[in-house]
Every structure is written in C-alpha cells, then in structure tokens.
Design an enzyme around this catalytic site. Structure first.
Site, mmCIF file in Angstrom:
data_model
loop_
_atom_site.group_PDB
_atom_site.id
_atom_site.type_symbol
_atom_site.label_atom_id
_atom_site.label_comp_id
_atom_site.label_asym_id
_atom_site.label_seq_id
_atom_site.Cartn_x
_atom_site.Cartn_y
_atom_site.Cartn_z
ATOM 1 N N GLU A 34 19.965 8.428 23.981
ATOM 2 C CA GLU A 34 20.520 8.729 25.313
ATOM 3 C C GLU A 34 20.821 10.214 25.444
ATOM 4 O O GLU A 34 21.399 10.821 24.544
ATOM 5 C CB GLU A 34 21.797 7.909 25.504
ATOM 6 C CG GLU A 34 21.992 7.409 26.902
ATOM 7 C CD GLU A 34 20.916 6.422 27.317
ATOM 8 O OE1 GLU A 34 19.945 6.861 27.973
ATOM 9 O OE2 GLU A 34 21.037 5.235 27.008
ATOM 10 N N HIS A 35 20.429 10.767 26.567
ATOM 11 C CA HIS A 35 20.588 12.201 26.830
ATOM 12 C C HIS A 35 19.864 13.045 25.777
ATOM 13 O O HIS A 35 20.332 14.118 25.397
ATOM 14 C CB HIS A 35 22.081 12.585 26.942
ATOM 15 C CG HIS A 35 22.714 12.044 28.197
ATOM 16 N ND1 HIS A 35 22.565 12.658 29.427
ATOM 17 C CD2 HIS A 35 23.445 10.930 28.409
ATOM 18 C CE1 HIS A 35 23.212 11.949 30.346
ATOM 19 N NE2 HIS A 35 23.741 10.890 29.755
ATOM 20 N N THR A 36 18.761 12.520 25.309
ATOM 21 C CA THR A 36 17.919 13.270 24.367
ATOM 22 C C THR A 36 16.631 13.730 25.037
ATOM 23 O O THR A 36 15.965 14.625 24.532
ATOM 24 C CB THR A 36 17.534 12.392 23.165
ATOM 25 O OG1 THR A 36 17.067 11.139 23.663
ATOM 26 C CG2 THR A 36 18.706 12.142 22.237
ATOM 27 N N SER A 68 13.493 -1.540 53.963
ATOM 28 C CA SER A 68 13.884 -2.142 52.691
ATOM 29 C C SER A 68 14.647 -3.440 52.925
ATOM 30 O O SER A 68 15.615 -3.474 53.701
ATOM 31 C CB SER A 68 14.768 -1.178 51.898
ATOM 32 O OG SER A 68 15.363 -1.882 50.830
ATOM 33 N N GLY A 125 22.487 0.920 41.883
ATOM 34 C CA GLY A 125 23.428 1.847 41.250
ATOM 35 C C GLY A 125 23.824 1.404 39.852
ATOM 36 O O GLY A 125 24.837 1.824 39.311
ATOM 37 N N GLY A 127 22.186 1.842 37.042
ATOM 38 C CA GLY A 127 21.703 2.648 35.930
ATOM 39 C C GLY A 127 20.501 2.019 35.251
ATOM 40 O O GLY A 127 20.156 2.375 34.134
ATOM 41 N N LEU A 128 19.863 1.061 35.923
ATOM 42 C CA LEU A 128 18.625 0.494 35.376
ATOM 43 C C LEU A 128 17.424 1.122 36.076
ATOM 44 O O LEU A 128 16.342 0.542 36.143
ATOM 45 C CB LEU A 128 18.616 -1.035 35.526
ATOM 46 C CG LEU A 128 19.759 -1.772 34.812
ATOM 47 C CD1 LEU A 128 19.675 -3.271 35.061
ATOM 48 C CD2 LEU A 128 19.740 -1.502 33.312
ATOM 49 N N GLU A 163 11.884 13.639 41.587
ATOM 50 C CA GLU A 163 13.334 13.479 41.355
ATOM 51 C C GLU A 163 13.987 14.859 41.147
ATOM 52 O O GLU A 163 15.036 15.158 41.713
ATOM 53 C CB GLU A 163 13.550 12.596 40.117
ATOM 54 C CG GLU A 163 14.998 12.325 39.790
ATOM 55 C CD GLU A 163 15.648 11.235 40.640
ATOM 56 O OE1 GLU A 163 15.020 10.198 40.846
ATOM 57 O OE2 GLU A 163 16.787 11.456 41.091
ATOM 58 N N ASP A 175 12.843 7.673 32.195
ATOM 59 C CA ASP A 175 12.849 6.520 33.100
ATOM 60 C C ASP A 175 11.471 6.279 33.706
ATOM 61 O O ASP A 175 10.927 5.172 33.664
ATOM 62 C CB ASP A 175 13.858 6.728 34.239
ATOM 63 C CG ASP A 175 15.251 6.990 33.726
ATOM 64 O OD1 ASP A 175 15.484 6.765 32.521
ATOM 65 O OD2 ASP A 175 16.100 7.428 34.521
#
Ligand code: GLA
Length: 388
Positions: A34-36, A68, A125, A127-128, A163, A175
């Site tokens: 994570e965060h790598t 949507s 929201g 985080g997936l 993004e 992601d």
C-alpha cells in the site's frame, strides 16, 4: 443482467441510433503493498467480481449523454466533446469525460459523442476503486467503438493519466492496472518500477477474503493522498544526495537504516520508512504465498496495517477499529486497511468457520465505538475488463 441493462438503455436513450454494446470493468482490492506504487515499489492487488457495467452507443453528433443507475436523481447529464474540462456540475461524468480527454491528448481521435449508461455494484466511496473502474471501462468502450490500437495495459495507463491530469488525484498505476489486467483466481504481483508483473494464484483452502467497509467516505482523503506523495518525493530527493537510487523502492530495510539520516524531518523519515518496508513486505508476502505459508502472509498483512497506522498515518479510528477488532477474532489469518486509506475498506483473510463470528463481533464493536454500521462483503477474485 445484460438484457436488463440494454432495456434500461433503450428506455433512457431510445431505440433509434443503432446498436448499443455492454461492457464490464471490475473493482479491485489490494492484498498488500500500500502506497508503494508511486514509490517504485511492488503491489499485490486483485480484481473482484463486482464492478461497473456500461452500455454505450456512438452518436452521430458530438454530444455526450450520460446516465448512471447509481445516481438516478441526477437524470441524464449532458455535455459534449467541446466541453472536456473538469467541472463540479459534471459530477461523476468527470471520470468518463476525463478518459475521452486523455484519448484525445494521446492522439486517438474521438470524433463522435456517445450515449452511456452505467451501473456499478461496488459500494460507493469504499476504496474498492469505483472511479478507476469507470475509467478503465470507458477506455474499453472507446477502443471497441473506434478500433484504436491500445493494449489493456495502455488502457490502464490512460485511465491513470485521466485521474492525474483531469481529476487531479496524483494516484499511481495500481488500481487501473488491476482492473484492466485482472485474472480470475489470481492476484497480480506488479513491480511498478519496471511494470513487470506476474499472476499469483490465490488458492485459499478453507478461507475467504472478507471486505469490511467503514462507511466513512474519503472526503479530504484526496488532498492528503497528494500530500503523502509529495512527502515521499521530498524524502527521496534528500536520500539521493547520499545514495544513488531512482525510487524509494530501490532500497531494502538495511540500506534505509544506513542512509535515513539524510532525511531532514522526522515525519518524512516515517513516511519513507513505510514505503521501503512495505515494499519489502510485499515481496516477502508473495514468497510466503508461493511457499503455501498463508499464516506468514497474514502476519505481513497485519504488519502492513501497523505501518500504515503509525508511520504513514492514513488509517484513522474507523479503519483501526475494524482491523484491531478483526485481529481479536479467532480464525482471522490477517487483516489490514486496503486502498488509499482515510476511510474506505479493510481486507481480511478469514477461515470459513469464523466468517459469521467475524461479521457479528467486528460489526458490533464497530457500531459501539464509531456509532454507525460497517458493511461486510465476502468477495471472489474476478477477471479483468471485458466486452460482454
Ligand atoms: C489509491 C491509488 C493507488 C495507490 C493506493 C494506495 O488507491 O489510486 O494508486 O496509491 O491508493 O496504495
């Protein structure tokens, strides 16, 4: 599903105007690393069977009509290829529009507008990666519509570019890569420094992946995300004065301990330490998995959370409660926050016999401590994005 979506599309946009096609892009969960990904390190995400469905049809004019099923009260949001600038009013359509913009930036001529209907079953929201899912989905749609020459990996990079440059979040590649390149039953061991990757089968005999959703929306998270990224960049520049490295991922633990004195600020030392140690943990975790040592994999997941909590400071009371309560449940092999943090989800490896107790016990403690409910999902590892 496909038939229902086509019918809904017909209802919203009418049957005239030619054939519409149906597409799917998954969500993702990161098992460790994570965060790598913006630090030249390794990640280990997998695609899920939940994700975003899209129905799309090329228009004769240059209008963009988007609807949507997750935000029905907003109705059809209209814009055009002449209005490819991020705006508040555009709401969720900033994601597909960002990708159209990115294609144009890369010299792929999107000449016509489109009618687009989306339906996502990824909790919002959470985080997936619901936004990356929409981005990769849009890339698949455009490639299919125009026959552009772009690999799945290219579509991941274009999604990330959108993004970063259209939606203003300086995310890494994890992601979009997991979503474009996913493979059922496997996680992806990706080296973000070289973009080399390998599929690692996840055969969890007698255990499952459980996602616990904190129901805390990320909110401020995006600006904190960019802040962490720049803290790491500053730490890297400081380290580069004393050691020849390109990214924090180039260092192992021992080298980091040798050179960390070059970092001029205690907070930045902790940020960089997380990036370095988390990368090494990810490499070790994949080795443990290959050696069939799931318990060791679980311990590394737990250590990942501790580092994200104490060194990287991206957890918060919601995620910490979910994880710390999970650790207390017998039959939990490992548990950690997943994704950017600051809210969103945790991922836990739970033995089949413990899943019910897990949901009951963690759910109750979460409500008592935080004041509202968490949601639990037992998930399967799905394939990548497809034309249905
Ligand atoms: C978000 C970003 C990813 C990655 C994770 C943290 O999901 O989009 O690129 O940095 O956070 O690991």
């Amino acid at each position: 599903m496909k038939q229902q979506l086509l019918e809904k599309f017909g209802e919203i946009f009418g049957e005239e105007g030619g054939e519409a096609r149906v597409y799917f892009a998954p969500g993702r969960v990161n098992l460790i690393g994570e965060h790598t990904d913006y630090n030249g390190g390794h990640v280990f995400p997998c695609a899920l069977t939940i994700g975003t469905y899209g129905v799309a049809r090329k228009r004769k004019d240059r209008a963009l009509h988007m609807y949507s099923l997750n935000f029905e009260s907003l109705g059809v949001i209209e814009s055009s290829l002449e209005e490819l600038e991020p705006s508040r009013e555009a709401g969720w359509t900033n994601y597909p529009k960002g990708v159209i913009w990115a294609f144009l930036q890369k010299g792929m001529e999107v000449t016509n507008g489109m009618d687009l209907l989306l339906f996502g079953n990824i909790p919002n929201g959470s985080g997936l990666s619901s936004s990356a899912s929409v981005e990769v989905l849009t890339g698949f749609i455009l490639r299919d519509m125009y026959g552009f020459r772009a690999s799945n990996q290219d579509l991941a990079l274009i999604g990330q570019y959108a993004e970063n440059c259209y939606n203003g979040v300086n995310c890494g590649i994890m992601d979009q890569f997991a979503i474009a390149m996913g493979k059922a039953g496997s996680a992806i061991f990706l080296d973000t420094a070289t973009m080399e990757y390998e599929y690692a089968p996840i055969a969890l005999e007698g255990a499952k992946l459980v996602i616990s959703c904190s129901n805390k929306k990320r909110g401020l998270g995006d600006s904190k995300y960019n802040e962490r990224r720049s803290e790491c960049e500053t730490a890297l520049a400081e380290l580069q004065k004393v050691v020849d490295i390109r990214t924090l991922g180039d260092l192992d633990e021992e080298q980091f301990e040798t050179y960390k004195g070059a970092i001029q600020d205690a907070v930045r030392v902790r940020r960089a330490r997380h990036a370095v140690y988390e990368n090494q943990r990810t490499i070790k975790a994949v080795a443990a998995l290959k050696a069939n040592d799931i318990e060791a994999f679980g311990r590394l997941m737990n250590a990942s959370h501790v580092s994200l909590r104490d060194d990287y400071e991206v957890t918060g009371p919601e995620l910490d409660t979910l994880v710390e309560e999970a650790w207390k449940v017998e039959g939990v092999i490992g548990s950690r926050m997943t994704g950017a943090g600051f809210g969103g989800c945790t991922v836990s490896l739970v033995k089949d016999g413990a899943i019910e107790t897990f949901q009951e016990q963690v759910g109750r403690k979460y409500r008592e401590t935080i004041g509202y409910d968490a949601d639990f999902y037992v998930v399967e590892i799905g394939g990548g994005s497809v034309v249905l």
